[in-house]
Design a protein around this motif. Structure first.
Motif, mmCIF file in Angstrom:
data_model
loop_
_atom_site.group_PDB
_atom_site.id
_atom_site.type_symbol
_atom_site.label_atom_id
_atom_site.label_comp_id
_atom_site.label_asym_id
_atom_site.label_seq_id
_atom_site.Cartn_x
_atom_site.Cartn_y
_atom_site.Cartn_z
ATOM 1 N N UNK A 15 1.925 3.009 -3.161
ATOM 2 C CA UNK A 15 0.946 3.832 -3.889
ATOM 3 C C UNK A 15 1.071 5.314 -3.533
ATOM 4 N N UNK A 16 1.907 5.604 -2.531
ATOM 5 C CA UNK A 16 2.104 6.993 -2.129
ATOM 6 C C UNK A 16 2.969 7.736 -3.151
ATOM 7 N N UNK A 17 3.822 6.973 -3.861
ATOM 8 C CA UNK A 17 4.794 7.612 -4.763
ATOM 9 C C UNK A 17 4.149 8.048 -6.068
ATOM 10 N N UNK A 58 0.834 -1.207 0.000
ATOM 11 C CA UNK A 58 0.000 0.000 0.000
ATOM 12 C C UNK A 58 0.865 1.252 0.000
ATOM 13 N N UNK A 59 1.956 1.182 0.775
ATOM 14 C CA UNK A 59 2.817 2.372 0.895
ATOM 15 C C UNK A 59 3.394 2.797 -0.466
#
Lengths: 192, 253
Positions: B9-11, B6-7
């Motif tokens: 998808x922050x980029x 999930x993390x």
């Protein structure tokens, strides 16, 4: 105070002095974040850009009506997310976001310069699957999961954005993550 | 691990040109217009921070390209505010000082140099060393020259009024011949300035007031020709019993 919070209070102080002169700074500081937040909720680049742009336009109009002390006191990040979220909700009400995603929609996953193109495509594909799974999650779970696990916001800040008690937020994040995990695994196994 | 995935998808970055489109949507886009000046047509650009660029250019498309290259943002054609047109056409120094300038591309030092140049009245000139001294960096004479060469708003911030102390006018961001045209147009006696500079004359003094000035100081223009004395150095002027002018501040205090 984190570096993020420091930037936030600097931007708020600047907007307190002069909105027109410092609005560009607000957009360049939070443009990527707001766009990413919306994209992770709607999984469509075009819709996400429209909503992100509307968010900043609405923010600009609102700032014009606020007195300097109110502008200085703003928790800008949470405030922008709240505006964006209202717009996402309005659209969601108008029509459910499509859960079918093309590979193209997943391209915003940043390409690492050292990465092989095929590896990037693979990563993009798994990002697309993940976004598709997120989209199948009801918005009341999707939003807190995106804020907590993608954007890394604190429970307190999420509570502020969603205007909910912290306990509710925590429960929805855990429930949402469990639902997502179950859905994601089922799909992956089905594909094997 | 789901949380790790999930993390990633922050980029995500906002699409190319996102900020520009937002600014345009709220009416905060940068504008430019063509203005006639004594050295021909120049493009002037402005935004919510103030006047951001003054550039001569052969064509509008060439200006747009150069502007985007230097400032890394686009500008759209607009209507020049009446006050801005008046200041550019009149070359009024006091009015130019009241305008707001967008000097975000300049360093702190460059900004100090440009702000100081803004104080030089129309028709007068100051040596590079004068600016260096006035901003408290007396040894940075060459750096003053470089800062003026990078002036994003020439004409309005009058870097053409900064000259060498050896009787030559020196370089100019918009071309050395243009510097002569501008200064002549402002009423400076360029031939006399060059003649005196070559002869080593640095200051003029008034025999009636016993004050010495930089040659183009407006105080000196009030003195009758027969009362004007010339000096080659501060020492020569002081020995003759003259004190420095408080307006043009010809020497270090």
């Amino acid at each position: 105070m984190t570096a993020d919070d420091r930037v936030q209070s600097e931007v708020a102080a600047a907007l307190g002095r002069d909105v027109d002169a410092n609005f560009e700074r607000l957009v360049t500081t939070y443009g990527d974040r707001v766009f990413a937040f919306v994209l992770n909720l709607v999984a469509d680049r075009f819709v996400a850009e429209e909503i992100a742009q509307e968010t900043f336009v609405a923010a600009y109009r609102a700032l014009g009506g606020y007195a300097p002390p109110r502008r200085r006191a703003l928790s800008i990040r949470a405030w922008l997310y709240t505006i964006a979220l209202n717009r996402v909700r309005n659209r969601a009400r108008a029509r459910e976001f499509s859960a079918s995603l093309s590979l193209d929609d997943a391209l915003p996953v940043a390409a690492d310069a050292r990465e092989e193109p095929s590896a990037h495509a693979e990563r993009a594909e798994s990002a697309a699957e993940l976004r598709a799974a997120l989209l199948r999650l009801a918005l009341r779970y999707r939003t807190p999961v995106v804020l907590r696990h993608i954007d890394g916001r604190s429970y307190a800040e999420i509570a502020e954005i969603l205007d909910q008690p912290v306990g509710t937020v925590k429960a929805n994040v855990h429930r949402g993550l469990a639902l997502l995990q179950a859905d994601y695994e089922t799909r992956n196994h089905a594909a094997d | 691990m789901l949380q790790t995935e999930l993390r990633t998808l922050r980029q995500v970055r906002a699409p190319e040109g996102f900020a520009g489109r937002v600014l345009a949507a709220v009416g905060l886009v940068e504008r430019y217009a063509l203005v006639e000046t004594p050295i021909g047509g120049v493009y002037v650009a402005w935004n919510e921070h103030g006047i951001s660029a003054v550039m001569p250019s052969a064509s509008e498309s060439a200006f747009r390209r150069r502007f985007a290259e230097r400032f890394e943002r686009p500008a759209e054609r607009g209507e020049l505010p009446a006050t801005l047109r008046r200041v550019i056409e009149s070359g009024d120094a006091a009015e130019a000082r009241r305008l707001r300038y967008d000097l975000r591309v300049c360093s702190e030092f460059e900004t100090a140099v440009l702000r100081k140049a803004l104080e030089i009245p129309r028709g007068q000139v100051r040596p590079y060393g004068w600016i260096a001294r006035e901003i408290g960096r007396p040894k940075a004479v060459r750096a003053v020259g470089s800062a003026l060469a990078k002036n994003p708003v020439p004409l309005l911030i009058p870097c053409h009024r900064v000259v060498r102390s050896d009787g030559t006018l020196g370089e100019y961001a918009l071309g050395a011949p243009q510097k002569v045209t501008l200064l002549k147009g402002e009423g400076l006696d360029v031939a006399r300035f060059e003649r005196e500079g070559r002869a080593g004359i640095r200051f003029h003094g008034s025999a009636t007031t016993k004050i010495f000035c930089l040659p183009s100081c407006s105080d000196m223009r009030r003195a009758k020709a027969q009362n004007v004395r010339t000096f080659r150095s501060e020492g020569e002027a002081r020995d003759a019993g003259y004190r420095p002018c408080k307006h043009c501040r010809p020497v270090a205090a």
